[in-house]
Design an enzyme around this catalytic site. Structure first.
Site, PDB file in Angstrom:
ATOM      1  N   SER A 128       0.857  -1.188   0.000  1.00  0.00           N
ATOM      2  CA  SER A 128       0.000   0.000   0.000  1.00  0.00           C
ATOM      3  C   SER A 128       0.891   1.234   0.000  1.00  0.00           C
ATOM      4  O   SER A 128       2.039   1.177   0.460  1.00  0.00           O
ATOM      5  CB  SER A 128      -0.869   0.014   1.257  1.00  0.00           C
ATOM      6  OG  SER A 128      -1.515   1.268   1.417  1.00  0.00           O
ATOM      7  N   TYR A 141      -2.293  -1.220  10.560  1.00  0.00           N
ATOM      8  CA  TYR A 141      -2.346  -1.486   9.115  1.00  0.00           C
ATOM      9  C   TYR A 141      -1.112  -0.883   8.434  1.00  0.00           C
ATOM     10  O   TYR A 141      -0.457  -1.539   7.618  1.00  0.00           O
ATOM     11  CB  TYR A 141      -3.631  -0.894   8.519  1.00  0.00           C
ATOM     12  CG  TYR A 141      -3.748  -1.093   7.014  1.00  0.00           C
ATOM     13  CD1 TYR A 141      -4.172  -2.308   6.490  1.00  0.00           C
ATOM     14  CD2 TYR A 141      -3.431  -0.069   6.126  1.00  0.00           C
ATOM     15  CE1 TYR A 141      -4.276  -2.497   5.111  1.00  0.00           C
ATOM     16  CE2 TYR A 141      -3.536  -0.241   4.760  1.00  0.00           C
ATOM     17  CZ  TYR A 141      -3.962  -1.461   4.257  1.00  0.00           C
ATOM     18  OH  TYR A 141      -4.049  -1.650   2.890  1.00  0.00           O
TER      19      TYR A 141
END
Ligand SMILES: NC(=O)c1ccc[n+]([C@@H]2O[C@H](COP(=O)([O-])OP(=O)(O)OC[C@H]3O[C@@H](n4cnc5c(N)ncnc54)[C@H](OP(=O)(O)O)[C@@H]3O)[C@@H](O)[C@H]2O)c1
Length: 235
Positions: A128, A141
């Site tokens: 990401s 995360y």
């Protein structure tokens, strides 16, 4: 025929990637936790990426069925629950790290076992843009995607001598069920505002980049984390 394995491939980026590879004529195995409607041209195999026995079986069954494992896309991931660092626990940490980090590690372990023996293969991990920056309220995360990048680069160094490439894709905000869940729990956050191109990407735009990294068109790329983020990481 190219054989492609995609974890978490029933929805979002994984699903679009499965459809893209199938559209190119590849044999595509989609791994997931539910027997849902499949992308056209794909075969379903059950696997929870947190379970090593599932992953070992998934990789072995793929090779038994199709004869090789040429491209593996380690896409399964979870955003977990929102919350500040001060609200986290061992459980909330494990909920995210077990899928995003342990799942990627176990997947690469068994994919590389087969690919080293073949003498070829290409692995694409789904990281990401948050693997490269901080974000308040989603620290675990963020940390998990930093870990995916570290695993990618380290595995690439170990795999290079075996003819196997390992890269990662780092998407910005993409229109998937995960983004919808993320936004519904953080209505104050406008992720699109952080994207210079002024919109979220589509799963199909990520799929095209995964196809490139997985293919011989990227034959001199390994250990790379490729941003596909509408310019979000440029500033
Ligand atoms: N959408 C974005 O904005 C964005 C941005 C950057 C990176 N990403 C990354 O892109 C990847 C795909 O996410 P997405 O956006 O396409 O969201 P998504 O639709 O929620 O896809 C995640 C997939 O992973 C599966 N999964 C979760 N835990 C699993 C486990 N333990 N074992 C096997 N499968 C599991 C989910 O299936 P279940 O139904 O079983 O949970 C789901 O199919 C993720 O790694 C995510 O972190 C997304």
């Amino acid at each position: 025929m190219t054989t492609v394995l995609i974890t978490g491939g029933l929805t979002g980026i994984g699903r679009a990637t499965a459809a893209a590879f199938a559209g190119q004529g590849a044999d595509v195995v989609v791994a997931g936790r539910h027997d849902a409607e499949l992308p056209a041209g794909a075969v379903f195999m059950h696997a929870d990426v947190r379970q090593e026995d599932d992953i070992r079986q998934l990789v072995d069954d793929t090779v038994t069925r199709f004869g090789s494992l040429d491209v593996a896309v380690n896409n399964a991931g979870t955003e977990g629950a929102p919350g500040a660092v001060t609200e986290q626990s061992a459980d909330s940490y494990a909920q995210i790290f077990d899928t995003n980090v342990l799942g990627t590690l176990l997947s690469m372990k068994h994919e590389m076992r087969v690919m080293f023996e073949q003498g070829h293969g290409s692995i694409v991990n789904v990281s990401s843009v948050l693997g490269h920056q901080g974000a308040a309220g989603t620290s675990i995360y963020v940390a998990s995607k930093h870990a995916v990048d570290g695993l990618t680069r380290s595995a690439a160094l170990e795999a290079a001598g075996h003819g196997v490439r390992v890269n990662a894709i780092a998407p910005g905000p993409i229109e998937t069920p995960m983004l919808q869940r993320y936004e519904s729990t953080r209505p104050e956050t406008d992720l699109r505002a952080s994207v210079p191109l002024g919109r979220a990407g589509t799963p199909e735009e990520i799929a095209k980049a995964v196809l490139f990294l997985g293919s011989d068109a990227a034959s001199f790329m390994t250990g790379e984390v490729m941003f596909v983020d509408g310019g979000a990481s440029a500033g």
